[in-house]
Each structure stands twice: as structure tokens, then as C-alpha cells.
Motif scaffolding. Sequence first.
Motif, mmCIF file in Angstrom:
data_model
loop_
_atom_site.group_PDB
_atom_site.id
_atom_site.type_symbol
_atom_site.label_atom_id
_atom_site.label_comp_id
_atom_site.label_asym_id
_atom_site.label_seq_id
_atom_site.Cartn_x
_atom_site.Cartn_y
_atom_site.Cartn_z
ATOM 1 N N ILE A 164 0.841 -1.205 0.000
ATOM 2 C CA ILE A 164 0.000 0.000 0.000
ATOM 3 C C ILE A 164 0.871 1.248 0.000
ATOM 4 O O ILE A 164 0.648 2.191 -0.770
ATOM 5 C CB ILE A 164 -0.976 -0.004 1.195
ATOM 6 C CG1 ILE A 164 -2.042 -1.084 0.989
ATOM 7 C CG2 ILE A 164 -1.628 1.364 1.382
ATOM 8 C CD1 ILE A 164 -2.892 -1.348 2.219
ATOM 9 N N LEU A 165 1.891 1.273 0.854
ATOM 10 C CA LEU A 165 2.791 2.430 0.896
ATOM 11 C C LEU A 165 3.562 2.588 -0.402
ATOM 12 O O LEU A 165 3.822 3.711 -0.845
ATOM 13 C CB LEU A 165 3.758 2.299 2.072
ATOM 14 C CG LEU A 165 3.127 2.454 3.459
ATOM 15 C CD1 LEU A 165 4.151 2.161 4.543
ATOM 16 C CD2 LEU A 165 2.547 3.846 3.625
ATOM 17 N N PHE A 166 3.914 1.463 -1.026
ATOM 18 C CA PHE A 166 4.615 1.508 -2.303
ATOM 19 C C PHE A 166 3.770 2.212 -3.365
ATOM 20 O O PHE A 166 4.276 3.002 -4.159
ATOM 21 C CB PHE A 166 4.960 0.083 -2.746
ATOM 22 C CG PHE A 166 5.692 0.007 -4.043
ATOM 23 C CD1 PHE A 166 7.043 0.267 -4.102
ATOM 24 C CD2 PHE A 166 5.020 -0.324 -5.214
ATOM 25 C CE1 PHE A 166 7.735 0.190 -5.316
ATOM 26 C CE2 PHE A 166 5.690 -0.401 -6.425
ATOM 27 C CZ PHE A 166 7.049 -0.139 -6.464
ATOM 28 N N PHE A 167 2.471 1.922 -3.387
ATOM 29 C CA PHE A 167 1.591 2.554 -4.364
ATOM 30 C C PHE A 167 1.152 3.956 -3.948
ATOM 31 O O PHE A 167 0.766 4.757 -4.790
ATOM 32 C CB PHE A 167 0.378 1.667 -4.653
ATOM 33 C CG PHE A 167 0.720 0.499 -5.522
ATOM 34 C CD1 PHE A 167 0.945 0.669 -6.875
ATOM 35 C CD2 PHE A 167 0.840 -0.764 -4.985
ATOM 36 C CE1 PHE A 167 1.284 -0.403 -7.690
ATOM 37 C CE2 PHE A 167 1.174 -1.856 -5.788
ATOM 38 C CZ PHE A 167 1.393 -1.671 -7.135
ATOM 39 N N LEU A 168 1.231 4.262 -2.671
ATOM 40 C CA LEU A 168 0.890 5.594 -2.179
ATOM 41 C C LEU A 168 2.016 6.592 -2.414
ATOM 42 O O LEU A 168 1.768 7.789 -2.567
ATOM 43 C CB LEU A 168 0.558 5.512 -0.682
ATOM 44 C CG LEU A 168 0.078 6.760 0.013
ATOM 45 C CD1 LEU A 168 -1.247 7.217 -0.590
ATOM 46 C CD2 LEU A 168 -0.091 6.498 1.498
ATOM 47 N N ALA A 169 3.244 6.124 -2.490
ATOM 48 C CA ALA A 169 4.417 6.988 -2.611
ATOM 49 C C ALA A 169 4.347 7.970 -3.790
ATOM 50 O O ALA A 169 4.673 9.148 -3.615
ATOM 51 C CB ALA A 169 5.680 6.143 -2.676
ATOM 52 N N PRO A 170 3.945 7.553 -4.993
ATOM 53 C CA PRO A 170 3.892 8.535 -6.087
ATOM 54 C C PRO A 170 2.918 9.684 -5.829
ATOM 55 O O PRO A 170 3.165 10.814 -6.250
ATOM 56 C CB PRO A 170 3.436 7.714 -7.296
ATOM 57 C CG PRO A 170 3.776 6.311 -6.956
ATOM 58 C CD PRO A 170 3.671 6.205 -5.469
ATOM 59 N N PHE A 171 1.843 9.404 -5.127
ATOM 60 C CA PHE A 171 0.882 10.473 -4.822
ATOM 61 C C PHE A 171 1.464 11.458 -3.815
ATOM 62 O O PHE A 171 1.285 12.668 -3.939
ATOM 63 C CB PHE A 171 -0.433 9.879 -4.315
ATOM 64 C CG PHE A 171 -1.095 8.998 -5.327
ATOM 65 C CD1 PHE A 171 -1.684 9.530 -6.468
ATOM 66 C CD2 PHE A 171 -1.109 7.619 -5.171
ATOM 67 C CE1 PHE A 171 -2.278 8.724 -7.424
ATOM 68 C CE2 PHE A 171 -1.695 6.798 -6.115
ATOM 69 C CZ PHE A 171 -2.282 7.350 -7.238
ATOM 70 N N LEU A 172 2.186 10.940 -2.836
ATOM 71 C CA LEU A 172 2.849 11.821 -1.876
ATOM 72 C C LEU A 172 3.940 12.635 -2.561
ATOM 73 O O LEU A 172 4.131 13.810 -2.258
ATOM 74 C CB LEU A 172 3.416 11.004 -0.716
ATOM 75 C CG LEU A 172 2.386 10.251 0.119
ATOM 76 C CD1 LEU A 172 3.078 9.385 1.165
ATOM 77 C CD2 LEU A 172 1.417 11.209 0.771
#
Length: 104
Positions: free
Chosen positions: A37-45
Amino acid sequence: IKWKLNQLGAIQLDSLRNLLGYFCVLIRSPLVVSGVILFFLAPFLFAIALSRMDIVVAYPAQLGLNFVFLVILALFVLGEPLTFYKILGMMFVLIGIYFLSKTV
């Protein structure tokens, strides 16, 4: 993810059944799910950071801080050694980020 991979051992590539079984066990771990989840959230951050700062600061800061956090997590979670060169590398990274963030 690396912690769980260390627990499970090397991925056996001799059959599709073993490979799928390995990944079924892997994906059942709450830590692995949160890592994904964090891996896929990183680009948005990162997009949020880019909307607020120059890319010449945001991108090196992202890479550098990822490196520093990775070394610290590897030290405490995976028990990897902290060497002089890792400390020196982290210092150079942090100094570089500091100078990049300064405006003239």
C-alpha cells in the motif's frame, strides 16, 4: 517485505505451484500488505511534494531520504550492519539535501 522474504527463504522457481504458494503465503502478511500500500501511495505523496517545490529539490530529497530511512530500518528491523561507509554516505546525502534546499 524484505523481512518476510527473509523469513520464507529463497523463492523456489522450479514450478509454478511452488511460486504461487510462496506468494500466497507472502501476501497474507499484514506487514507485506502495508508495504505494498505504501509503495503505491508513494507517487501520490511525491506529487504533493512536487506541487510545492522545485523538482531539483524534491527528487534528490526523495531519493536521499529513502536511502537514509532504508539504512535505519535495515539496521533495526533486519539486523544489517551499520558501517563507517554507510554513515559517511548518509552524511553526504543529508548535506546534499540541505544545500539543495537552500535558496540564494
